[in-house]
Motif scaffolding. Sequence first.
Motif, mmCIF file in Angstrom:
data_model
loop_
_atom_site.group_PDB
_atom_site.id
_atom_site.type_symbol
_atom_site.label_atom_id
_atom_site.label_comp_id
_atom_site.label_asym_id
_atom_site.label_seq_id
_atom_site.Cartn_x
_atom_site.Cartn_y
_atom_site.Cartn_z
ATOM 1 N N LEU A 191 -5.085 -2.120 5.557
ATOM 2 C CA LEU A 191 -6.207 -2.988 5.187
ATOM 3 C C LEU A 191 -7.055 -2.344 4.094
ATOM 4 O O LEU A 191 -7.411 -3.003 3.105
ATOM 5 C CB LEU A 191 -7.067 -3.292 6.415
ATOM 6 C CG LEU A 191 -8.270 -4.208 6.172
ATOM 7 C CD1 LEU A 191 -7.799 -5.589 5.751
ATOM 8 C CD2 LEU A 191 -9.130 -4.272 7.425
ATOM 9 N N GLY A 192 -7.345 -1.059 4.248
ATOM 10 C CA GLY A 192 -8.109 -0.351 3.210
ATOM 11 C C GLY A 192 -7.369 -0.311 1.890
ATOM 12 O O GLY A 192 -7.964 -0.470 0.816
ATOM 13 N N LYS A 198 1.045 -4.298 -3.479
ATOM 14 C CA LYS A 198 0.379 -4.518 -2.195
ATOM 15 C C LYS A 198 1.234 -5.387 -1.271
ATOM 16 O O LYS A 198 1.371 -5.107 -0.083
ATOM 17 C CB LYS A 198 -0.986 -5.167 -2.402
ATOM 18 C CG LYS A 198 -1.993 -4.257 -3.075
ATOM 19 C CD LYS A 198 -3.296 -4.990 -3.284
ATOM 20 C CE LYS A 198 -4.315 -4.135 -4.013
ATOM 21 N NZ LYS A 198 -5.575 -4.842 -4.219
ATOM 22 N N ASN A 201 -5.217 -2.548 0.825
ATOM 23 C CA ASN A 201 -5.228 -3.887 0.250
ATOM 24 C C ASN A 201 -6.595 -4.279 -0.311
ATOM 25 O O ASN A 201 -6.687 -4.973 -1.320
ATOM 26 C CB ASN A 201 -4.784 -4.928 1.284
ATOM 27 C CG ASN A 201 -3.291 -4.887 1.504
ATOM 28 O OD1 ASN A 201 -2.526 -4.714 0.573
ATOM 29 N ND2 ASN A 201 -2.885 -5.022 2.750
ATOM 30 N N LEU A 202 -7.675 -3.838 0.321
ATOM 31 C CA LEU A 202 -9.008 -4.244 -0.117
ATOM 32 C C LEU A 202 -9.549 -3.407 -1.275
ATOM 33 O O LEU A 202 -10.224 -3.922 -2.156
ATOM 34 C CB LEU A 202 -9.980 -4.187 1.062
ATOM 35 C CG LEU A 202 -9.764 -5.216 2.171
ATOM 36 C CD1 LEU A 202 -10.755 -4.993 3.297
ATOM 37 C CD2 LEU A 202 -9.881 -6.629 1.624
ATOM 38 N N ASN A 242 2.969 -4.333 2.306
ATOM 39 C CA ASN A 242 2.765 -5.096 3.546
ATOM 40 C C ASN A 242 4.088 -5.488 4.191
ATOM 41 O O ASN A 242 4.255 -5.379 5.404
ATOM 42 C CB ASN A 242 1.930 -6.346 3.280
ATOM 43 C CG ASN A 242 0.481 -6.020 3.035
ATOM 44 O OD1 ASN A 242 -0.035 -5.044 3.549
ATOM 45 N ND2 ASN A 242 -0.176 -6.851 2.236
ATOM 46 N N ALA A 286 -2.672 0.030 10.595
ATOM 47 C CA ALA A 286 -3.225 -1.264 10.176
ATOM 48 C C ALA A 286 -4.517 -1.076 9.386
ATOM 49 O O ALA A 286 -4.749 -1.756 8.376
ATOM 50 C CB ALA A 286 -3.458 -2.146 11.400
ATOM 51 N N MET A 287 -5.361 -0.145 9.817
ATOM 52 C CA MET A 287 -6.607 0.124 9.094
ATOM 53 C C MET A 287 -6.321 0.718 7.707
ATOM 54 O O MET A 287 -6.985 0.359 6.722
ATOM 55 C CB MET A 287 -7.499 1.066 9.903
ATOM 56 C CG MET A 287 -7.976 0.473 11.222
ATOM 57 S SD MET A 287 -8.813 -1.095 11.051
ATOM 58 C CE MET A 287 -10.330 -0.576 10.309
#
Length: 158
Positions: free
Chosen positions: A13-14, A26, A16-17, A30, A9-10
Amino acid sequence: MIIAYIALAMLLLGFNLYSYWSWIVKTLTNVVMIFFFGVIYHSWPAVQGWPTERDLPPQFYLHAVNVAEPHRIYLWGTELQHGMSQNEPRAYSLPYTPALHDKVDKASRKLRKGLPVIGEVSNSLGNNTDLGSLEQTRITDQQIVFVDAPQGLVPGKN
């Protein structure tokens, strides 16, 4: 397992950001990761050794029985295809029926007396011959018979 979920998950998230890739890539990433999380979540009970509802072998050495009366009957058995020393016991879950309960009750009485019992599943009823289907046939209570095991088949005690 939880740590692996958090790490993925981290990373997601990284990605995607801080990634400069398009939003389509992206979004697709997901969706694929959520699909994999679902697959792992639904396959986890089988990995933990929960009783299976299918694949009752044609002949098995019966080790133990548990009857959850209105719902399920659980059998622990070792497949006899390759001999007793080749396999470890497996838990099987069958739907509860009064006829199967009677058969299992008689077999469990023999087990409590120390008599070995073999379960046999006849292949004459309900064979699934459609090779295109991945579903296996469910075992019914008329297909299971419990017989006394020969004394040479009894596993040794350590």
